[in-house]
Enzyme design. Structure first.
Site, PDB file in Angstrom:
ATOM      1  N   HIS A 270      -5.746   1.274  -0.450  1.00 42.41           N
ATOM      2  CA  HIS A 270      -4.293   1.339  -0.638  1.00 42.41           C
ATOM      3  C   HIS A 270      -3.607   0.206   0.140  1.00 42.41           C
ATOM      4  CE1 HIS A 270      -0.410   3.628  -1.080  1.00 42.41           C
ATOM      5  NE2 HIS A 270      -0.123   2.921   0.000  1.00 42.41           N
ATOM      6  N   GLU A 271      -3.926   0.091   1.418  1.00 39.62           N
ATOM      7  CA  GLU A 271      -3.279  -0.935   2.238  1.00 39.62           C
ATOM      8  C   GLU A 271      -3.694  -2.332   1.778  1.00 39.62           C
ATOM      9  OE1 GLU A 271      -0.822  -0.050   4.059  1.00 39.62           O
ATOM     10  OE2 GLU A 271      -1.247   2.086   3.947  1.00 39.62           O
ATOM     11  N   GLU A 300       4.692  -0.562  -3.634  1.00 44.34           N
ATOM     12  CA  GLU A 300       3.837   0.609  -3.756  1.00 44.34           C
ATOM     13  C   GLU A 300       3.037   0.562  -5.069  1.00 44.34           C
ATOM     14  OE1 GLU A 300       3.452   2.406  -1.199  1.00 44.34           O
ATOM     15  OE2 GLU A 300       2.442   4.222  -1.887  1.00 44.34           O
TER      16      GLU A 300
END
Ligand code: ZN
Length: 507
Positions: A270-271, A300
């Site tokens: 995700h990061e 996002e």
């Protein structure tokens, strides 16, 4: 950009002032990164003061009337330049940020920052104690500060608009209300249909997995997916985040739970998605407000695209399953790839947003979004918030949190920032991850096969060309239209869920 900067002293001055401000902000970011990773706890009071000093200096420099005059003087030049040129974009976006910043008095910002620290501290005590009354007075003040912030932006239609606009430029309470209503209508029947069926067995993910092995495996995956450790690094933290100090130094953080294999792995990926976006800005945008992502939602979309659309897909695990099995032979040897795939995509109605699967996740956000509007409009008093929260969980997710710790106290946002504009970015990210991926698939239908071969660069390069390189030059609305040929829509996301979960469950 070079030629114009040389010939135009005003533009050169603008760039030089912005570089200086960016240097101060980046230095503050390094201090923050250190605080969240390696700083001894006793350093926190001094670190808070140092950060506040640097941010104050950066804010003063950015709201300097001389900068406003410079932007005013550059107006005629901007009109002569192509809209999408770096120069015109720099003048346009800086002016927008400048106008937004000078609207808010420095005295108010100082009050907010003092209040934030107190409120966060109260929340840090209230959550483990499961005691909403500790935060209630703080939250009441947060609400009135949020309403006051909105009042500095005259001419809005809904009081939440200025707060939403700060995170997701161009969106309004009205447009988001329609979007969330459509989304809830589509999601609730899908969630109900899945909940009526036997759940997947996810026990394979909840054995003991040594921290060092987990960390090594995330690095193996990040390397394979193309995260460049010459331009970034990964460290451990409490609440994972991505932070950039320049286009060539964008770092990620992760969190390991030894009894939960997905935690570190998916949080790292995700990061990494956030980092890809920041690392991908064109070099000409370095140290200007144009470098980095354009909005909370588009940012996002990149973390969710890599985390969910890619790293929770079958092709991804056809490639990586033998590797994760080799890393954890004892735990996974006898687990079939299909069992593992079903486990990492298990749909379950749960009280905690950060544990939510792709299908139920946006219902958590819709609840928070509606409650924010109700509080800002004065329809919902803070003292009634816990009950309102629990009631919405009952109607939308069919569960009632056992206590406020797993209810209204679970997320830090309202206790460390404003009420308003805090959550919609997550849902926009989920929707856009599907919308952007659909566009990528139209251009490069072979992406799933390439992922199965462990080749992530065609997708990465497509995103780089179409999204990352532009930084914040375009508004989110312009970017979405440019990349996908249509405005923001819930349809690609619903199609994505129906395809993926229609195969896992009967829908
Ligand atoms: Zn994120």
């Amino acid at each position: 950009m070079q030629t114009l900067t040389k010939t135009d002293p005003k533009l050169a001055e603008l760039r030089s002032r912005l570089t200086e401000i960016d240097d101060i902000n980046s230095a503050a970011a390094v201090l923050y990164w250190d605080q969240a990773t390696y700083m001894p706890a006793a350093g926190s009071a001094a670190r808070g003061r140092q950060l506040a000093t640097l941010r104050q200096i950066a804010h003063e420099k950015f709201t300097d009337p001389a900068l406003g005059q410079l932007l005013e003087d550059l107006k005629s030049q901007e009109a002569d330049l192509p809209y999408d040129s770096d120069e015109a974009s720099l003048i346009r976006i800086t002016r927008r940020d400048y106008e937004r910043a000078v609207n808010v008095p420095a005295e108010f910002m100082a009050r907010v920052s003092r209040h934030r620290a107190e409120s966060y501290d109260a929340w840090a005590r209230a959550r483990p104690a499961n005691d909403f009354s500790i935060v209630q007075p703080h939250l009441e003040k947060t609400l009135s500060l949020s309403q006051e912030l909105a009042s500095f932006y005259p001419g809005y239609e809904h009081i939440a608009d200025p707060l939403i606009d700060r995170a997701d430029y161009g969106l309004t309470a009205a447009s988001l209300k329609t979007l969330f209503a459509q989304l809830r209508r589509q999601l609730i029947p899908i969630v109900e249909a899945i909940a009526a069926q036997p759940g997947a067995d996810a026990s394979c993910l909840h054995q003991t997995f040594a921290e060092s092995d987990q960390l090594e495996f995330t690095v193996q995956v990040l390397n394979a997916m193309g995260y460049d450790f010459q331009r970034g690094r990964q460290d451990k933290t409490l609440h994972p985040f991505t932070i950039g100090f320049s286009i060539d130094d964008v770092r990620i953080t992760t969190r390991v739970k030894e009894d939960s294999l997905p935690e570190a792995l998916f949080s790292s990926v995700h990061e990494m998605g956030h980092a890809f976006y920041e690392l991908g800005s064109a070099k000409a945008l370095e140290a200007t407000p144009l470098a980095g992502g354009v909005s909370a939602g588009v940012h996002e979309s990149q973390s969710r695209l890599w985390e969910n659309v890619v790293a929770r897909s079958r092709p991804f695990w056809r490639h990586f399953y033998p590797q994760i099995q080799a890393r954890f032979p004892q735990q996974l040897q006898s687990v079939s790839p299909e069992t593992f795939y079903q486990a990492i995509n298990k749909v379950e109605r749960s009280p905690i947003r950060t544990d939510a699967d792709e299908v139920t996740y946006n219902l958590h956000i819709a609840i928070r979004f509606d409650l924010e509007l109700a509080m800002l409009e004065g329809r919902l008093a803070i003292r009634d918030l816990p009950d309102a929260w629990n009631e919405r969980y009952r109607t939308d997710l069919g569960i009632v949190p056992r206590n406020d710790s797993e209810g209204v106290l679970q997320d830090v946002h309202w206790y460390h920032s404003y009420i308003g504009g805090q959550f919609q970015g997550y849902t926009l990210g989920n929707l856009l991850s599907a919308q952007f991926f659909e566009a990528a698939m139209k251009a490069l239908p072979d992406i799933p096969n390439q992922i199965e071969q462990g080749n992530f660069s065609p997708l990465h390069q497509w995103l780089q060309r179409n999204i990352y390189q532009h930084g914040s030059k375009f508004t989110p609305t312009e970017l979405i239209e440019q990349v996908t040929g249509s405005p923001l829509s819930i349809d690609p996301f619903i199609r994505y869920l129906q395809d993926k979960y229609g195969e896992l469950y009967t829908l």
